[in-house]
Design a protein around this motif. Structure first.
Motif, short mmCIF file in Angstrom:
data_model
loop_
_atom_site.label_atom_id
_atom_site.label_comp_id
_atom_site.label_asym_id
_atom_site.label_seq_id
_atom_site.Cartn_x
_atom_site.Cartn_y
_atom_site.Cartn_z
N ILE A 54 16.89 52.49 29.75
CA ILE A 54 16.96 51.33 30.42
C ILE A 54 17.83 50.17 30.21
CG2 ILE A 54 15.55 50.16 32.29
CD1 ILE A 54 13.67 51.88 31.99
N GLU A 55 17.88 49.45 28.92
CA GLU A 55 18.32 48.94 28.54
C GLU A 55 20.15 48.85 28.52
OE1 GLU A 55 19.13 45.83 24.78
OE2 GLU A 55 17.60 47.42 24.95
N GLU A 56 20.52 49.92 28.38
CA GLU A 56 22.27 50.53 27.87
C GLU A 56 22.53 50.79 29.79
OE1 GLU A 56 25.32 51.09 26.69
OE2 GLU A 56 23.58 51.10 25.38
N GLN A 57 21.74 51.44 30.65
CA GLN A 57 21.78 51.62 31.96
C GLN A 57 22.06 50.05 32.91
OE1 GLN A 57 18.67 53.50 33.52
NE2 GLN A 57 20.04 55.40 33.14
N LEU A 58 21.10 49.13 32.50
CA LEU A 58 21.29 47.64 32.41
C LEU A 58 22.71 47.19 31.81
CD1 LEU A 58 17.71 46.39 32.05
CD2 LEU A 58 19.01 46.50 34.48
N MET A 59 23.36 47.22 30.94
CA MET A 59 23.98 46.88 30.23
C MET A 59 25.11 47.69 31.12
SD MET A 59 23.61 44.52 28.14
CE MET A 59 24.57 43.95 27.90
N GLU A 60 25.42 48.61 31.25
CA GLU A 60 26.41 49.02 32.18
C GLU A 60 27.46 48.58 33.45
OE1 GLU A 60 29.62 51.28 32.71
OE2 GLU A 60 29.33 51.14 30.89
N THR A 61 25.90 48.43 33.95
CA THR A 61 25.60 47.76 35.07
C THR A 61 26.24 46.37 34.71
OG1 THR A 61 23.83 49.36 36.41
CG2 THR A 61 24.05 47.45 37.66
N PHE A 62 25.79 45.89 34.23
CA PHE A 62 25.90 44.15 34.09
C PHE A 62 28.04 44.10 34.11
CE2 PHE A 62 27.43 40.93 30.58
CZ PHE A 62 26.59 39.38 32.08
N ARG A 63 28.22 45.44 33.15
CA ARG A 63 30.07 45.48 33.02
C ARG A 63 30.66 45.92 34.20
NH1 ARG A 63 27.82 47.17 27.94
NH2 ARG A 63 27.81 49.18 27.81
N GLU A 64 29.88 46.70 34.88
CA GLU A 64 30.13 46.88 35.61
C GLU A 64 30.53 45.47 36.98
OE1 GLU A 64 28.46 49.97 37.48
OE2 GLU A 64 29.29 51.76 36.13
N ARG A 65 29.86 44.57 37.12
CA ARG A 65 29.96 43.90 37.09
C ARG A 65 30.67 43.00 37.77
NH1 ARG A 65 27.56 45.77 41.57
NH2 ARG A 65 25.66 46.45 41.77
N GLN A 66 30.93 42.59 36.33
CA GLN A 66 30.92 41.91 35.17
C GLN A 66 32.76 42.17 35.76
OE1 GLN A 66 29.74 41.63 31.60
NE2 GLN A 66 29.96 39.40 31.89
N ASN A 67 33.28 43.38 36.21
CA ASN A 67 34.43 43.31 35.85
C ASN A 67 35.06 43.56 37.76
OD1 ASN A 67 35.24 44.58 33.50
ND2 ASN A 67 34.34 46.57 33.83
N GLU A 68 34.02 43.81 38.80
CA GLU A 68 34.61 43.60 39.63
C GLU A 68 34.20 42.12 40.57
OE1 GLU A 68 31.78 44.25 44.13
OE2 GLU A 68 31.28 45.12 41.84
N LEU A 69 33.13 41.38 39.33
CA LEU A 69 33.78 39.82 39.81
C LEU A 69 35.15 39.16 39.41
CD1 LEU A 69 29.86 38.50 38.35
CD2 LEU A 69 31.24 38.43 41.29
N ILE A 70 35.41 39.67 38.21
CA ILE A 70 36.84 39.60 37.68
C ILE A 70 38.23 40.03 38.71
CG2 ILE A 70 38.65 40.21 36.05
CD1 ILE A 70 36.41 40.04 34.02
N ARG A 71 37.91 41.20 39.08
CA ARG A 71 38.94 41.53 40.28
C ARG A 71 39.08 40.76 41.36
NH1 ARG A 71 36.92 46.72 37.94
NH2 ARG A 71 35.87 46.85 40.40
N LEU A 72 37.78 40.14 41.55
CA LEU A 72 36.88 39.60 43.52
C LEU A 72 37.56 38.07 42.77
CD1 LEU A 72 33.00 39.64 43.68
CD2 LEU A 72 35.39 41.05 45.54
N ALA A 73 38.11 37.48 41.74
CA ALA A 73 37.33 36.26 41.50
C ALA A 73 39.64 36.62 41.27
CB ALA A 73 37.57 35.36 39.96
N ASP A 74 40.80 37.26 41.32
CA ASP A 74 42.04 37.65 40.78
C ASP A 74 42.51 37.67 42.80
OD1 ASP A 74 42.03 37.79 38.21
OD2 ASP A 74 41.91 39.32 38.10
N ASP A 75 41.14 38.31 43.43
CA ASP A 75 41.70 38.29 44.28
C ASP A 75 41.51 36.70 45.76
OD1 ASP A 75 42.19 41.19 44.92
OD2 ASP A 75 40.17 41.34 45.74
N ILE A 76 40.35 36.12 45.00
CA ILE A 76 39.91 35.38 46.08
C ILE A 76 42.02 34.25 45.81
CG2 ILE A 76 39.19 33.25 45.54
CD1 ILE A 76 36.76 34.84 45.39
N GLU A 77 42.32 34.50 43.72
CA GLU A 77 43.35 33.53 43.63
C GLU A 77 44.67 33.46 44.67
OE1 GLU A 77 44.56 30.62 41.74
OE2 GLU A 77 42.78 30.70 41.27
N ARG A 78 44.47 35.05 44.46
CA ARG A 78 45.72 36.00 45.31
C ARG A 78 45.70 35.21 46.57
NH1 ARG A 78 45.59 40.61 45.88
NH2 ARG A 78 44.28 41.26 44.11
N LYS A 79 44.47 35.02 47.47
CA LYS A 79 44.23 34.98 48.93
C LYS A 79 44.75 33.42 48.74
CE LYS A 79 43.13 38.99 50.32
NZ LYS A 79 44.10 39.60 51.43
#
Length: 138
Positions: A54-79
């Protein structure tokens, strides 16, 4: 006397036999306790393994969310950059004399006075009247 020795030996054998029986009963109880402890240990290991997964799944989800937030931040910066560019264009268009003149004429045609137009557009009354005279609206 020999008889007493046999009786004493027989009593001793009975005591020893009783001690052996008590020892084996305690040994059986100890074995039962040991088996219970081993079952509990296995149960604990299973729970630890489950928690680890479960901890490994949570960490994987956390990594995915971090990557998604980075992409969103880049999109926001572009916009944001696009919006700044559009605002600059809009500012340059709205500050052009032709645009101001057209806005003054439209306001005058809607029934606003030169004083109201000047106040709304942050111009002097003389500038508004000059623009109206140049276009023949007055």
């Amino acid at each position: 006397m020999l008889q007493w020795a046999f009786i004493l030996l027989s009593c001793l054998e009975v005591v020893l036999l009783t001690l052996v029986i008590v020892f084996f009963q305690r040994l059986k109880r100890s074995e039962s306790v040991l088996n219970t402890l081993q079952d509990k240990q296995q149960n604990l290991l299973n729970k630890l393994d489950f928690n680890s997964r479960i901890e490994e799944q949570l960490m994987e989800t956390f990594r995915e969310r971090q990557n998604e937030l980075i992409r969103l931040a880049d999109d926001i910066e572009r916009k944001s950059d696009e919006l700044r560019s559009l605002i600059k264009q809009a500012d340059s268009i709205s500050h052009s004399p032709r645009t101001k003149r057209q806005a003054v004429i439209n306001a005058y045609r809607r029934g606003m006075s030169a004083r109201q137009i000047a106040k709304a557009m942050n111009l002097s009354v003389d500038e508004v009247e000059l623009m109206l005279m140049e276009t023949g609206s007055r």
